[in-house]
Design a protein around this motif. Sequence first.
Motif, PDB file in Angstrom:
ATOM      1  N   ILE A  52     -35.794  -8.630 -29.040  1.00  0.00           N
ATOM      2  CA  ILE A  52     -34.643  -8.178 -29.833  1.00  0.00           C
ATOM      3  C   ILE A  52     -33.559  -7.638 -28.907  1.00  0.00           C
ATOM      4  O   ILE A  52     -33.785  -6.686 -28.169  1.00  0.00           O
ATOM      5  CB  ILE A  52     -35.091  -7.128 -30.860  1.00  0.00           C
ATOM      6  CG1 ILE A  52     -35.946  -7.839 -31.909  1.00  0.00           C
ATOM      7  CG2 ILE A  52     -33.890  -6.430 -31.502  1.00  0.00           C
ATOM      8  CD1 ILE A  52     -36.615  -6.931 -32.880  1.00  0.00           C
ATOM      9  N   ARG A  53     -32.400  -8.287 -28.919  1.00  0.00           N
ATOM     10  CA  ARG A  53     -31.298  -7.860 -28.057  1.00  0.00           C
ATOM     11  C   ARG A  53     -30.199  -7.195 -28.868  1.00  0.00           C
ATOM     12  O   ARG A  53     -29.470  -6.348 -28.391  1.00  0.00           O
ATOM     13  CB  ARG A  53     -30.697  -9.065 -27.320  1.00  0.00           C
ATOM     14  CG  ARG A  53     -31.708  -9.844 -26.477  1.00  0.00           C
ATOM     15  CD  ARG A  53     -31.407 -11.323 -26.512  1.00  0.00           C
ATOM     16  NE  ARG A  53     -31.348 -11.791 -27.899  1.00  0.00           N
ATOM     17  CZ  ARG A  53     -30.834 -12.936 -28.271  1.00  0.00           C
ATOM     18  NH1 ARG A  53     -30.293 -13.751 -27.399  1.00  0.00           N
ATOM     19  NH2 ARG A  53     -30.833 -13.287 -29.558  1.00  0.00           N
ATOM     20  N   TYR A  54     -30.015  -7.647 -30.089  1.00  0.00           N
ATOM     21  CA  TYR A  54     -28.950  -7.128 -30.947  1.00  0.00           C
ATOM     22  C   TYR A  54     -29.564  -6.666 -32.266  1.00  0.00           C
ATOM     23  O   TYR A  54     -30.642  -7.140 -32.652  1.00  0.00           O
ATOM     24  CB  TYR A  54     -27.934  -8.232 -31.254  1.00  0.00           C
ATOM     25  CG  TYR A  54     -27.279  -8.810 -30.031  1.00  0.00           C
ATOM     26  CD1 TYR A  54     -26.319  -8.088 -29.324  1.00  0.00           C
ATOM     27  CD2 TYR A  54     -27.612 -10.090 -29.590  1.00  0.00           C
ATOM     28  CE1 TYR A  54     -25.700  -8.623 -28.204  1.00  0.00           C
ATOM     29  CE2 TYR A  54     -27.001 -10.641 -28.467  1.00  0.00           C
ATOM     30  CZ  TYR A  54     -26.051  -9.899 -27.775  1.00  0.00           C
ATOM     31  OH  TYR A  54     -25.445 -10.439 -26.666  1.00  0.00           O
ATOM     32  N   SER A  55     -28.824  -5.798 -32.975  1.00  0.00           N
ATOM     33  CA  SER A  55     -29.325  -5.341 -34.267  1.00  0.00           C
ATOM     34  C   SER A  55     -29.569  -6.506 -35.224  1.00  0.00           C
ATOM     35  O   SER A  55     -30.499  -6.486 -36.020  1.00  0.00           O
ATOM     36  CB  SER A  55     -28.357  -4.321 -34.884  1.00  0.00           C
ATOM     37  OG  SER A  55     -27.032  -4.805 -34.836  1.00  0.00           O
ATOM     38  N   GLY A  56     -28.734  -7.554 -35.116  1.00  0.00           N
ATOM     39  CA  GLY A  56     -28.914  -8.723 -35.985  1.00  0.00           C
ATOM     40  C   GLY A  56     -30.277  -9.382 -35.785  1.00  0.00           C
ATOM     41  O   GLY A  56     -30.858  -9.913 -36.736  1.00  0.00           O
ATOM     42  N   ASP A  57     -30.789  -9.336 -34.562  1.00  0.00           N
ATOM     43  CA  ASP A  57     -32.124  -9.899 -34.306  1.00  0.00           C
ATOM     44  C   ASP A  57     -33.184  -9.122 -35.094  1.00  0.00           C
ATOM     45  O   ASP A  57     -34.145  -9.699 -35.609  1.00  0.00           O
ATOM     46  CB  ASP A  57     -32.483  -9.831 -32.817  1.00  0.00           C
ATOM     47  CG  ASP A  57     -31.584 -10.719 -31.957  1.00  0.00           C
ATOM     48  OD1 ASP A  57     -30.931 -11.627 -32.513  1.00  0.00           O
ATOM     49  OD2 ASP A  57     -31.562 -10.498 -30.731  1.00  0.00           O
ATOM     50  N   ALA A  58     -32.999  -7.812 -35.179  1.00  0.00           N
ATOM     51  CA  ALA A  58     -33.951  -6.985 -35.931  1.00  0.00           C
ATOM     52  C   ALA A  58     -33.911  -7.359 -37.409  1.00  0.00           C
ATOM     53  O   ALA A  58     -34.949  -7.507 -38.056  1.00  0.00           O
ATOM     54  CB  ALA A  58     -33.633  -5.501 -35.728  1.00  0.00           C
ATOM     55  N   LEU A  75     -29.973   4.197 -31.667  1.00  0.00           N
ATOM     56  CA  LEU A  75     -30.658   3.969 -32.949  1.00  0.00           C
ATOM     57  C   LEU A  75     -29.657   3.883 -34.095  1.00  0.00           C
ATOM     58  O   LEU A  75     -29.840   3.112 -35.031  1.00  0.00           O
ATOM     59  CB  LEU A  75     -31.666   5.091 -33.213  1.00  0.00           C
ATOM     60  CG  LEU A  75     -33.003   4.931 -32.503  1.00  0.00           C
ATOM     61  CD1 LEU A  75     -33.854   6.182 -32.694  1.00  0.00           C
ATOM     62  CD2 LEU A  75     -33.756   3.703 -33.014  1.00  0.00           C
ATOM     63  N   HIS A  76     -28.608   4.668 -33.992  1.00  0.00           N
ATOM     64  CA  HIS A  76     -27.582   4.638 -35.030  1.00  0.00           C
ATOM     65  C   HIS A  76     -26.991   3.232 -35.148  1.00  0.00           C
ATOM     66  O   HIS A  76     -26.810   2.698 -36.251  1.00  0.00           O
ATOM     67  CB  HIS A  76     -26.501   5.665 -34.686  1.00  0.00           C
ATOM     68  CG  HIS A  76     -25.342   5.637 -35.610  1.00  0.00           C
ATOM     69  ND1 HIS A  76     -25.406   6.168 -36.879  1.00  0.00           N
ATOM     70  CD2 HIS A  76     -24.103   5.111 -35.469  1.00  0.00           C
ATOM     71  CE1 HIS A  76     -24.234   5.973 -37.481  1.00  0.00           C
ATOM     72  NE2 HIS A  76     -23.435   5.340 -36.640  1.00  0.00           N
ATOM     73  N   GLN A  77     -26.715   2.616 -34.006  1.00  0.00           N
ATOM     74  CA  GLN A  77     -26.165   1.255 -34.011  1.00  0.00           C
ATOM     75  C   GLN A  77     -27.186   0.249 -34.532  1.00  0.00           C
ATOM     76  O   GLN A  77     -26.866  -0.646 -35.313  1.00  0.00           O
ATOM     77  CB  GLN A  77     -25.738   0.845 -32.594  1.00  0.00           C
ATOM     78  CG  GLN A  77     -24.580   1.650 -32.040  1.00  0.00           C
ATOM     79  CD  GLN A  77     -23.323   1.500 -32.866  1.00  0.00           C
ATOM     80  OE1 GLN A  77     -23.118   0.481 -33.531  1.00  0.00           O
ATOM     81  NE2 GLN A  77     -22.478   2.510 -32.858  1.00  0.00           N
ATOM     82  N   LEU A  78     -28.419   0.410 -34.094  1.00  0.00           N
ATOM     83  CA  LEU A  78     -29.466  -0.537 -34.472  1.00  0.00           C
ATOM     84  C   LEU A  78     -29.727  -0.492 -35.980  1.00  0.00           C
ATOM     85  O   LEU A  78     -29.741  -1.520 -36.663  1.00  0.00           O
ATOM     86  CB  LEU A  78     -30.740  -0.192 -33.691  1.00  0.00           C
ATOM     87  CG  LEU A  78     -31.941  -1.110 -33.814  1.00  0.00           C
ATOM     88  CD1 LEU A  78     -31.585  -2.530 -33.399  1.00  0.00           C
ATOM     89  CD2 LEU A  78     -33.086  -0.598 -32.938  1.00  0.00           C
ATOM     90  N   VAL A  79     -29.895   0.718 -36.488  1.00  0.00           N
ATOM     91  CA  VAL A  79     -30.184   0.874 -37.915  1.00  0.00           C
ATOM     92  C   VAL A  79     -28.961   0.469 -38.735  1.00  0.00           C
ATOM     93  O   VAL A  79     -29.076  -0.215 -39.761  1.00  0.00           O
ATOM     94  CB  VAL A  79     -30.612   2.325 -38.227  1.00  0.00           C
ATOM     95  CG1 VAL A  79     -30.735   2.545 -39.725  1.00  0.00           C
ATOM     96  CG2 VAL A  79     -31.938   2.627 -37.530  1.00  0.00           C
TER      97      VAL A  79
END
Length: 491
Positions: free
Chosen positions: A344-350, A434-438
């Motif tokens: 996972i590199r970007y939040s979109g991948d998550a 985490l703020h960006q990821l979530v």
Amino acid sequence: DGFFSEKLRVPEALTFDDVLLRPRESRVEPDEADVSTQVSKNVELNIPILSAAMDTVTESGMAIGMAREGGLGVLHRSMDVDEVVAEIERVKRADELVIRRENVVTARPDQTVQEVDEMMEHEGVSGAPVVDEDDEVLGIISGTDIRPYLEVGEKDSVEEAMTDEVITVHEDVEAREALELMYEHKIERVPVVDDDGRLVGLVTMQGILARREHENAARDEDSKLLVGVAVGPFEQDRAQAVDEAGADVLFIDCAHAHNLNVIDSAREIKEEVEADVVVGNIGTEAAAEDVVDFADGVKVGIGPGSICTTRVVSGSGMPQITAVSEVADVASDYDVPVIADGGIRYSGDAAKAIAAGADAVMLGSYFAGTDEAPGRVITMNGKKYKQYRGMGSVGAMQSGGGERYLKDEQEDEEFVPEGVEAATPYKGSLASELHQLVGGIQSGMGYVGAETIPELKERARFVRVSQAGQTEGHPHDVMITDEAPNYSPGE
Ligand code: XMP
């Protein structure tokens, strides 16, 4: 067709960049999307994120940070059992309401105020309960009590300077109750005593306020922070010890958990411990079928990691989106949560991993550059980095990570590594990452019309992306002038 040419009629396996979530009608405001999830049968998180069990990612500092934000850190296993037990205890103590006796700085009535002043300064506290030899609480002394005495410069005793009418509470005190007492009496700390008036702990205003800052924290039933711990598939003793130390989830940590000896041993570990047991890593339907009857969770990822060389070294692996979906097909029938680990590199991948059937995602490189990861910041060519290495790299295997790859510890040139050692850009605080990821996952939920993680799994549909589509999806035909907090080109 012959046996061999038949083999080449192969199914396609896809990964993150091959797919996108198809936008659907929605009334979901991203900010309001609920990202809580199940990480294993009995453990719930408030965000669907785990930090990897790697020696450059998760020790107690990262685990505390992850749990405070609602996720889960998984302590790596390249440390002695005693050390990992101490790490678990650090996490469990971090946000405790009651500081336990052995960690409370106390004073004796016959000490001088000068001595106690120095001691408090040294220990970094601004007050201390005063106890006799039997630990009975006689009073409490603070900087404010001491100051007038220090100014006069006489060697007065603590007994003289302390406040001897002490407000105390019992062990079962609740945060709100303690806080009310402190406001009412204008005090900042309250000793906790047993029935005989002996000191068993201390509640501080500072501690209560710190807990309030982390309302979304992932906590156990005693309101302590959750912690995951990696154990080797054949490490029964470590499993026992970390279970007793209070680990909430054990992660059987193996690069190929569909090794039948690993599964037999994991099954034994599961029978011996109270904690939930997540088995991994796997990447196929067949592997899932062999573990879902006993595992409390399964972890998916054969070679997607940023520092992994498993696929090039061994020629084996499964592109991650397909791997997750195959495992989830089986696991969902048994209500066994699925964790997508690696790549996972970007939040979109998550968001895509969850759409493909994962309940939570595990990341290594994304967090390795934060302050909470072990290791120091290094500067190269004026830019800041932190070290990040695969647990199958030579360096990590030398310090005890080899078993994950079912390899014995050997001389360095004998190793056949399955990972590399690298540097990753320094990123600052975990909370902002985490703020960006979530936020990105919630944004995906908005596009798909999913209010919850189970709904994202259910509602999301994929489209296949061509090479041209992929290029279109990244910033193109411009020169980026300002760094975005959630995008760096060529990451
Ligand atoms: P990311 O992409 O988030 O991946 O950095 C982290 C995950 O990678 C796995 N891992 C390895 N895989 N060789 C591998 O093939 C390695 O040396 C290695 N070290 C870690 C692991 O599953 C981790 O969570």
